[in-house]
Design an enzyme around this catalytic site. Structure first.
Site, PDB file in Angstrom:
ATOM      1  N   GLU A 114      -8.546  -6.754   4.602  1.00 48.87           N
ATOM      2  CA  GLU A 114      -7.795  -7.848   3.987  1.00 48.87           C
ATOM      3  C   GLU A 114      -7.048  -8.676   5.025  1.00 48.87           C
ATOM      4  O   GLU A 114      -6.873  -9.892   4.843  1.00 48.87           O
ATOM      5  CB  GLU A 114      -6.856  -7.286   2.927  1.00 48.87           C
ATOM      6  CG  GLU A 114      -7.613  -6.748   1.716  1.00 48.87           C
ATOM      7  CD  GLU A 114      -6.779  -5.861   0.809  1.00 48.87           C
ATOM      8  OE1 GLU A 114      -5.531  -5.884   0.935  1.00 48.87           O
ATOM      9  OE2 GLU A 114      -7.370  -5.123  -0.013  1.00 48.87           O
ATOM     10  N   PRO A 132     -11.583  -6.761 -13.635  1.00 49.35           N
ATOM     11  CA  PRO A 132     -11.835  -5.549 -12.868  1.00 49.35           C
ATOM     12  C   PRO A 132     -13.286  -5.121 -12.953  1.00 49.35           C
ATOM     13  O   PRO A 132     -13.947  -5.306 -13.984  1.00 49.35           O
ATOM     14  CB  PRO A 132     -10.918  -4.512 -13.542  1.00 49.35           C
ATOM     15  CG  PRO A 132      -9.884  -5.312 -14.244  1.00 49.35           C
ATOM     16  CD  PRO A 132     -10.550  -6.572 -14.660  1.00 49.35           C
ATOM     17  N   TYR A 187       0.804  -1.226   0.000  1.00 54.34           N
ATOM     18  CA  TYR A 187       0.000   0.000   0.000  1.00 54.34           C
ATOM     19  C   TYR A 187       0.840   1.281   0.000  1.00 54.34           C
ATOM     20  O   TYR A 187       0.487   2.234  -0.710  1.00 54.34           O
ATOM     21  CB  TYR A 187      -1.008  -0.031   1.145  1.00 54.34           C
ATOM     22  CG  TYR A 187      -2.225  -0.850   0.782  1.00 54.34           C
ATOM     23  CD1 TYR A 187      -3.298  -0.271   0.120  1.00 54.34           C
ATOM     24  CD2 TYR A 187      -2.279  -2.220   1.053  1.00 54.34           C
ATOM     25  CE1 TYR A 187      -4.399  -1.020  -0.248  1.00 54.34           C
ATOM     26  CE2 TYR A 187      -3.370  -2.978   0.689  1.00 54.34           C
ATOM     27  CZ  TYR A 187      -4.431  -2.378   0.028  1.00 54.34           C
ATOM     28  OH  TYR A 187      -5.522  -3.134  -0.350  1.00 54.34           O
ATOM     29  N   TYR A 239     -14.326 -17.936  -6.341  1.00 52.92           N
ATOM     30  CA  TYR A 239     -13.294 -18.264  -7.317  1.00 52.92           C
ATOM     31  C   TYR A 239     -11.984 -18.595  -6.610  1.00 52.92           C
ATOM     32  O   TYR A 239     -11.813 -18.365  -5.406  1.00 52.92           O
ATOM     33  CB  TYR A 239     -13.073 -17.102  -8.289  1.00 52.92           C
ATOM     34  CG  TYR A 239     -12.790 -15.776  -7.608  1.00 52.92           C
ATOM     35  CD1 TYR A 239     -11.519 -15.459  -7.122  1.00 52.92           C
ATOM     36  CD2 TYR A 239     -13.797 -14.828  -7.446  1.00 52.92           C
ATOM     37  CE1 TYR A 239     -11.261 -14.258  -6.484  1.00 52.92           C
ATOM     38  CE2 TYR A 239     -13.552 -13.612  -6.806  1.00 52.92           C
ATOM     39  CZ  TYR A 239     -12.285 -13.340  -6.331  1.00 52.92           C
ATOM     40  OH  TYR A 239     -12.043 -12.152  -5.691  1.00 52.92           O
TER      41      TYR A 239
END
Length: 405
Positions: free
Chosen positions: A137, A400, A95, A190
């Site tokens: 996350e 995206p 980040y 996925y």
């Protein structure tokens, strides 16, 4: 907490971002890959060439600016992107790198100096936004690793079977090399596949929906060969999987991820609408619903060019035949002569609102759809014209995120 002055400055940039957002993100990726070429091992090069990644990031930055005084409003988007980041291996240490290059791109495109109030405000705001992503996350990484059968980063899986499903789609049945249990997943999720292709300078990572119901000792992905039609680049990974990967070969996989999942607690009718390879997450949803909630009415509608490229058709027919609450319909845009002789499709042409209203019992249902972006725009437009509640419309972009407006 951001100061009122910072919030006001960020909000004042919303019109600028609407006009120059894609230019900023295009410049951002140029700087990012120039300064950190190792990140080419993470990002999808095809999406970069098509401009999809730049547009998606521009949309995310624009949304953050719009809601800078109430970031809770974009938490669903943060979680959706967080799932993709976790499955790709994006970590907290990335980040600051992104932040430096994003601020440099803003300066370059808008002609600002490092001491300009807009740059200083965005530097402060980026820190707050990045912290939100890092926190979300971190929880996802923790859950993925410590759930039963879970793991961190990538785990080697062996191809147990390779099955041709249509002229364009092949399924790969994947089992863990270590023989240990695998993580459960929600229907619609996925996995990321890491491909080290001979002759390619970078690793390529692609995300593929799981096309089987949860609860099996294997994962299954059903991969369409992307052949570079309509001006799109050839699919390096899809062609590599089709041409070079055989039973016995090993592929590294991330733990399952994704927020496009079937709400199993909803007993109302569900409508699954797919185009092309977009049927893969919906087949998982169909099989799971049939196994766990057989009384729930399901309508599954699939659009394909013709029967030659219609994958998993016999599997869906089998599930529907075994469950009276499931109705399946096929729409072929260009049926072959054999299709016409067999008569195994329900409509020639494209899905539209008039046909949906004929085959779907009621708009009081949960609608899930996936497929090429033009297809999804058409389905989304039809559902909204019908008056389906926004909360009942669910969809997934392969790649995206974009806009269906």
């Amino acid at each position: 907490m951001l100061s009122p002055a910072t919030i006001d400055t960020i909000k004042s940039t919303v019109p600028v971002l609407e006009k120059h957002g894609t230019d900023i993100t295009k410049r951002f990726y140029e700087l990012l890959f120039s300064n950190h070429p190792e990140l080419l091992n993470v990002f999808n090069h095809a999406n970069q060439k098509q401009g999809r990644q730049q547009a998606a990031l521009a949309g995310a930055v624009y949304a953050a600016a719009q809601h800078i005084d109430n970031l809770e409003a974009i938490i669903p988007v943060v979680k959706m992107i967080g799932h993709k980041h976790r499955s790709l291996g994006i970590k907290a240490e990335h980040y600051p790198i992104v932040g430096r290059n994003l601020l440099a791109a803003i300066q370059d495109v808008l002609g600002l100096s490092a001491t300009d109030p807009v740059v200083l405000a965005w530097g402060e705001a980026y820190g707050v936004i990045a912290d939100a992503f890092i926190s979300v996350e971190a929880d996802m990484y923790e859950q993925a690793e410590h759930q039963e059968g879970g793991w961190a980063d990538f785990r080697p899986f062996r191809v147990e079977r390779k099955v041709k499903e249509s002229d364009e789609i092949v399924s790969f049945y994947l089992v863990p090399v270590d023989g240990k249990p695998i993580a459960a997943f929600d229907p619609g999720q996925y996995v990321s596949v890491k491909a080290e292709i001979p002759g390619e300078p970078n690793v390529h990572i692609r995300q593929y929906s799981l096309s089987v119901a949860p609860g099996q000792p294997y994962y299954r992905i059903s991969v369409k060969r992307e052949s570079g039609l309509s001006g799109r680049p050839d699919g390096k990974v899809s062609n590599y999987l089709h041409d070079s990967i055989e039973p016995g070969d090993v592929l590294p996989l991330s733990a399952p991820a994704g927020s496009f999942t079937l709400d199993g607690g909803d007993s109302r009718p569900v409508v699954l609408i797919s185009g092309g390879v977009g049927l893969t997450p919906l087949v998982s949803m169909l099989r799971h619903s049939a196994q766990t909630n057989p009384s729930r009415p399901v309508t599954i509608i699939h659009a394909a060019r013709n029967g030659d490229v219609h994958a998993l058709k016999e599997e869906v027919k089998h599930v529907a035949a075994a469950n009276s609450g499931i109705a399946a319909y096929w729409c072929y845009e260009q049926p072959t002569e054999q299709d016409k002789e067999l008569g195994e499709y329900d409509r020639e042409g494209r899905i539209d609102l008039n046909w949906l209203q004929q085959i779907v019992p009621s708009k009081q249902a949960s609608f899930y759809f996936c497929g090429p972006v033009p297809f999804m725009k058409a389905v989304n437009g039809a559902l909204r014209e019908w008056g389906v509640e926004e909360a009942d419309i669910h969809y997934e972009f392969f790649g995206p995120s974009g806009s269906l407006d």
